[in-house]
Design a protein around this motif. Structure first.
Motif, mmCIF file in Angstrom:
data_model
loop_
_atom_site.group_PDB
_atom_site.id
_atom_site.type_symbol
_atom_site.label_atom_id
_atom_site.label_comp_id
_atom_site.label_asym_id
_atom_site.label_seq_id
_atom_site.Cartn_x
_atom_site.Cartn_y
_atom_site.Cartn_z
ATOM 1 N N LYS A 26 0.817 -1.168 0.000
ATOM 2 C CA LYS A 26 0.000 0.000 0.000
ATOM 3 C C LYS A 26 0.860 1.229 0.000
ATOM 4 O O LYS A 26 1.835 1.297 0.716
ATOM 5 C CB LYS A 26 -0.759 -0.051 1.302
ATOM 6 C CG LYS A 26 -2.211 0.150 1.567
ATOM 7 C CD LYS A 26 -3.099 0.496 0.498
ATOM 8 C CE LYS A 26 -3.465 1.963 0.569
ATOM 9 N NZ LYS A 26 -3.169 2.802 -0.395
ATOM 10 N N VAL A 31 -4.761 7.000 -4.118
ATOM 11 C CA VAL A 31 -3.723 7.723 -3.369
ATOM 12 C C VAL A 31 -3.082 8.753 -4.290
ATOM 13 O O VAL A 31 -2.972 9.942 -3.962
ATOM 14 C CB VAL A 31 -2.654 6.739 -2.828
ATOM 15 C CG1 VAL A 31 -1.511 7.510 -2.181
ATOM 16 C CG2 VAL A 31 -3.272 5.747 -1.844
ATOM 17 N N PRO A 75 -0.015 7.766 1.961
ATOM 18 C CA PRO A 75 -0.805 8.898 1.437
ATOM 19 C C PRO A 75 0.051 10.164 1.278
ATOM 20 O O PRO A 75 1.020 10.347 1.998
ATOM 21 C CB PRO A 75 -1.894 9.108 2.497
ATOM 22 C CG PRO A 75 -1.425 8.390 3.701
ATOM 23 C CD PRO A 75 -0.458 7.343 3.288
ATOM 24 N N GLN A 124 -7.652 4.093 0.973
ATOM 25 C CA GLN A 124 -7.143 3.128 1.957
ATOM 26 C C GLN A 124 -6.908 1.760 1.322
ATOM 27 O O GLN A 124 -6.122 0.956 1.796
ATOM 28 C CB GLN A 124 -8.125 2.991 3.115
ATOM 29 C CG GLN A 124 -8.146 4.224 3.998
ATOM 30 C CD GLN A 124 -9.291 4.214 4.978
ATOM 31 O OE1 GLN A 124 -9.971 3.203 5.139
ATOM 32 N NE2 GLN A 124 -9.516 5.328 5.623
ATOM 33 N N GLU A 125 -7.642 1.480 0.236
ATOM 34 C CA GLU A 125 -7.535 0.172 -0.418
ATOM 35 C C GLU A 125 -6.859 0.234 -1.774
ATOM 36 O O GLU A 125 -6.534 -0.789 -2.348
ATOM 37 C CB GLU A 125 -8.949 -0.421 -0.641
ATOM 38 C CG GLU A 125 -9.816 -0.499 0.593
ATOM 39 C CD GLU A 125 -9.324 -1.576 1.527
ATOM 40 O OE1 GLU A 125 -8.736 -2.550 1.036
ATOM 41 O OE2 GLU A 125 -9.509 -1.424 2.758
ATOM 42 N N ASP A 167 -4.187 2.189 -4.526
ATOM 43 C CA ASP A 167 -3.091 3.137 -4.765
ATOM 44 C C ASP A 167 -3.427 4.175 -5.840
ATOM 45 O O ASP A 167 -2.891 5.276 -5.850
ATOM 46 C CB ASP A 167 -1.825 2.379 -5.183
ATOM 47 C CG ASP A 167 -1.183 1.711 -3.970
ATOM 48 O OD1 ASP A 167 -1.594 2.027 -2.841
ATOM 49 O OD2 ASP A 167 -0.294 0.861 -4.165
ATOM 50 N N LYS A 182 -10.668 9.605 0.122
ATOM 51 C CA LYS A 182 -9.697 9.088 1.101
ATOM 52 C C LYS A 182 -10.068 7.670 1.544
ATOM 53 O O LYS A 182 -9.194 6.830 1.772
ATOM 54 C CB LYS A 182 -9.642 10.013 2.315
ATOM 55 C CG LYS A 182 -8.857 11.294 2.056
ATOM 56 C CD LYS A 182 -8.784 12.116 3.314
ATOM 57 C CE LYS A 182 -7.978 13.379 3.105
ATOM 58 N NZ LYS A 182 -8.047 14.276 4.253
ATOM 59 N N GLN A 183 -11.365 7.427 1.670
ATOM 60 C CA GLN A 183 -11.797 6.068 2.040
ATOM 61 C C GLN A 183 -11.339 5.064 0.986
ATOM 62 O O GLN A 183 -10.791 4.008 1.288
ATOM 63 C CB GLN A 183 -13.319 6.012 2.163
ATOM 64 C CG GLN A 183 -13.816 6.428 3.533
ATOM 65 C CD GLN A 183 -15.331 6.596 3.558
ATOM 66 O OE1 GLN A 183 -16.017 6.197 2.624
ATOM 67 N NE2 GLN A 183 -15.830 7.201 4.616
#
Ligand code: SF4
Length: 431
Positions: free
Chosen positions: A2, A37, A5, A31-32, A34, A27-28
């Motif tokens: 991962k 991100v 951020p 988290q999973e 890239d 943003k949620q």
């Protein structure tokens, strides 16, 4: 996986305040994923420099000439490498939503699964044209995602100079004002003209939209080139139980101020059955007994305001159909335009009626394709060649309903209108 951020101080500002923020959603997903991100990294850079860094290109799926919106990053270092490599390709798949936006939760979950597997996980329901916007996929992932979406029964929508994806309101499934089968009309016109969507060949975009009643919940008159809007041509139906219920709950002041005073053509009047003024102490129930609402249906222009306010008390008539308005669009060459009435009333019940609608739509599209200039919407074309020429070319009869405010327009002669109505109704004509 991962990736750490990026710092996003400017985007973080958008999460403050009472309203939900799209940044929180991104943003949620980050988290999973890239890709999200790096998307946030590029977005933060855009907020800082106030420059957009996406450019288009050519990306598609086999057999289709439209439906994918390519986006490549322009944010690169001195060696030409993307600064945010995971989001360097961030294409969007435009996918046609079901007519009326009727989904099952099961199919929604499957759509999400496909996009988490092949794309960024970011889905917008729905774009301005009604598409499901599957946002964020690499060039390699486009075909794979499309194949799986296609297996679920979904097809790409329109983009570019083509017939665009269509929208219909929720329709008779959930609305008592529905005047025709909107979903069937949508599927009929789109499925019959799908070639225009997948293989762009028109001068510019062309949109159908379908609203079941004059409330026009999908904004068809403003946002589509070919608006199909439900209406009726007989008297509106009155349900006395619901009308009285409204009166008991709201009283005379609301009836006069919210209903009678808002009728654009003053078609509604309140009548006394007996002289209520000489009995000023009447209760609402007694007033209810002694007053009646009279609607002059000949003056009604089917705006649906009174139907909305006295919900269930007033309903569309039984002789229902559609009005077709051509030429609505947002601001382009001649500013925003509303659709112009081309067909004041068309029945839309039988198979033949739907065929007739499709034949008319084909004629309009073909005339537009042959006569519009490049990058010209049909509303602009009509403005350039004149409404009279457009109507004549399509073999449409002229009608007072095509004139804005015909009763107050001094150029409309109304000499024999009363006689014509009397003749049509079989009434004896005045000497
Ligand atoms: Fe008036 Fe007809 Fe509109 Fe009702 S639907 S407010 S009667 S114009």
């Amino acid at each position: 996986m991962k990736k750490a951020p990026h710092e996003t101080p400017l985007l973080d500002e958008l999460e403050r305040g009472p309203w939900p923020s799209f940044v929180t959603g991104l943003k949620q997903l980050a988290q999973e994923n890239d890709m999200m991100v790096d998307l946030l990294g590029q977005l933060e850079t855009s907020y800082r420099t106030r420059i957009g860094y996406w450019k288009g290109g050519t990306v598609g799926v086999y057999g289709y000439g439209a439906g994918v919106i390519p986006r490549f990053t322009e944010l690169k270092d001195e060696q030409g490498k993307p600064l945010f490599p995971e989001a360097a390709e961030f294409h969007t798949l435009r996918v046609q939503a079901p007519a009326g936006m009727h989904y099952s939760t099961e199919i929604l979950r499957k759509l999400c699964d496909v996009w988490v597997k092949h794309g960024s996980g970011l889905i917008a329901l729905h774009g301005q044209s009604g598409d499901i916007m599957f946002q964020g996929v690499t060039t390699e992932g486009v075909q794979k995602a499309f194949n799986e979406l296609n297996e679920l029964g979904f097809d790409l929508g329109g983009a570019g100079t083509a017939l665009r994806t269509s929208m219909s309101c929720v329709g008779a499934a959930r609305c008592e004002l529905s005047c025709y089968d909107e979903q069937r009309a949508l599927r009929k016109l789109i499925n019959s003209n799908l070639d225009e969507m997948h293989r762009p060949s028109l001068p510019y975009k062309f949109k159908f939209k379908f609203s079941g009643c004059p409330n026009d919940c999908v904004n068809s008159i403003q946002r589509s080139d070919f608006a199909v809007i439900g209406t009726w041509r007989d008297n509106m139906q009155v349900n006395n139980d619901y009308s009285r219920k409204y009166f008991r709950e709201h009283g005379m002041a609301d009836l006069v101020n919210d209903v009678v005073a808002h009728c654009p053509t003053r078609a509604i009047t309140v009548h006394e059955k007996k002289d209520v003024r000489s009995a000023p102490d009447l209760s609402v129930a007694e007033l209810d007994e002694n007053m009646s609402l009279v609607i002059n249906n000949r003056d009604c222009v089917r705006c649906a305001h009174c139907l909305n306010v006295i919900r269930g008390g007033l309903l569309p008539g039984k002789d229902r159909g559609v009005t077709i308005c051509i030429g609505g669009k947002s601001v382009l060459k001649i500013g925003a335009t509303m659709g112009t009435v081309a067909v004041p009333f068309m029945k839309l019940e039988s198979d033949e009626d739907f065929e007739k609608l499709n034949e008319f739509a084909r004629k309009v599209i073909e005339f537009y394709g042959e006569n519009a200039l490049e990058h010209e919407r049909i509303g602009e074309m009509i403005d350039r060649i004149g409404l009279a020429n457009f109507l004549e070319a399509l073999g449409l009869p002229f009608d007072p309903n095509m004139v804005l405010h015909p009763r107050t327009n001094p150029y409309v002669r109304t000499d024999d209108w009363d006689e014509q109505v009397e003749k049509a109704q079989g009434r004896p004509q005045a000497a």
